[in-house]
Enzyme design. Sequence first.
Site, mmCIF file in Angstrom:
data_model
loop_
_atom_site.group_PDB
_atom_site.id
_atom_site.type_symbol
_atom_site.label_atom_id
_atom_site.label_comp_id
_atom_site.label_asym_id
_atom_site.label_seq_id
_atom_site.Cartn_x
_atom_site.Cartn_y
_atom_site.Cartn_z
ATOM 1 N N LYS A 288 32.195 36.436 39.740
ATOM 2 C CA LYS A 288 32.047 37.558 40.234
ATOM 3 C C LYS A 288 32.113 38.465 39.002
ATOM 4 O O LYS A 288 31.346 39.606 39.031
ATOM 5 C CB LYS A 288 33.398 38.119 41.197
ATOM 6 N N ARG B 194 40.695 41.104 49.978
ATOM 7 C CA ARG B 194 41.120 39.830 49.821
ATOM 8 C C ARG B 194 41.727 39.180 51.151
ATOM 9 O O ARG B 194 41.854 37.899 51.049
ATOM 10 C CB ARG B 194 42.067 39.177 48.558
ATOM 11 N N ARG C 38 37.404 28.962 30.978
ATOM 12 C CA ARG C 38 37.213 30.364 30.968
ATOM 13 C C ARG C 38 37.876 30.942 29.781
ATOM 14 O O ARG C 38 39.014 30.725 29.572
ATOM 15 C CB ARG C 38 37.433 31.079 32.024
ATOM 16 N N ARG D 291 43.560 33.121 30.268
ATOM 17 C CA ARG D 291 44.442 33.532 31.239
ATOM 18 C C ARG D 291 45.672 32.608 31.672
ATOM 19 O O ARG D 291 45.564 31.365 31.769
ATOM 20 C CB ARG D 291 43.729 34.036 32.619
ATOM 21 N N ARG E 72 45.431 28.913 43.728
ATOM 22 C CA ARG E 72 44.331 29.922 44.007
ATOM 23 C C ARG E 72 43.130 29.561 44.980
ATOM 24 O O ARG E 72 42.704 30.536 45.676
ATOM 25 C CB ARG E 72 43.948 30.685 42.617
#
Length: 215
Positions: free
Chosen positions: A11, A86, A125, A158, A169
């Site tokens: 995203k 969400r 990431r 992160r 998640r």
Amino acid sequence: MILMGPPGAGKGTQAKLLQERFDVPHISSGDLLRVAVRRKTPLGVQAKRFMDRGELVPDDVLLGTIEERLRRNDCATGFLLDGFPRTVAQADALVTMLLSMGTHIDNVTSLIVPRDELVKRLSGRRTCRECGAMYHIIFDPPNNPGICNKCNGELYQRDDDQEDTILARLDVYDSQTAPLLALYRRRGVLHEVDGVGSPDQVFERILTADRVDGR
Ligand code: ADP
Ligand code: ADP
Ligand code: ZN
């Protein structure tokens, strides 16, 4: 426009491409929350413990921040939401907010990526602390490890991109966010796009889906 998809679907990556192409603000609820956490604002202090566990931040904490952002002038001619809504409750709140601003959602694009690929993407990431540019240690590595190509800023991982939190998640997405897709499908605004392939390929698919399914 709303960009949907599980954590790691791309995203943020696609939002940057869409922002460049269409010159609309990219509003990421996760980015807004991370700024609040870093600044230790009341929102950030409350949100942090939910984010660290991979759970959703409660609506009473988040909705005001989103509305404030949507009311800024740069959103008057369009905006791109990433990571919000969400839950069905957030989608309802969004309808009310937008109605009071005399606008609505035209396009919801959902990126579809299998779970094993999501885990690979999230665990590799890296993000630039200075400019927010996104990298992946294998799929899109920086020229120099740990350093941003664009601004020489420091790349970081992160806190919530660790295996346990990643799985939590993904479960939260399946149970709380995926039900939204049916709602947007019924409203006739949903485009489902294959999110596997290079970022440029996925970007082309997003543009084509809007032309083909759009009405
Ligand atoms: P990703 O796209 O990788 O899932 P985000 O940056 O969108 O990550 O979100 C990171 C975390 O911020 C989420 O796990 C959640 O704790 C919080 N968050 C972001 N957006 C929302 C939202 N719309 N509602 C509740 N919590 C949110
Ligand atoms: P999201 O915002 O949905 O959580 P990101 O855009 O942050 O997803 O992407 C998650 C990770 O996957 C990042 O490290 C990014 O560089 C990488 N990534 C994004 N798009 C692709 C793609 N099409 N193929 C491979 N890796 C990708
Ligand atoms: Zn940078």
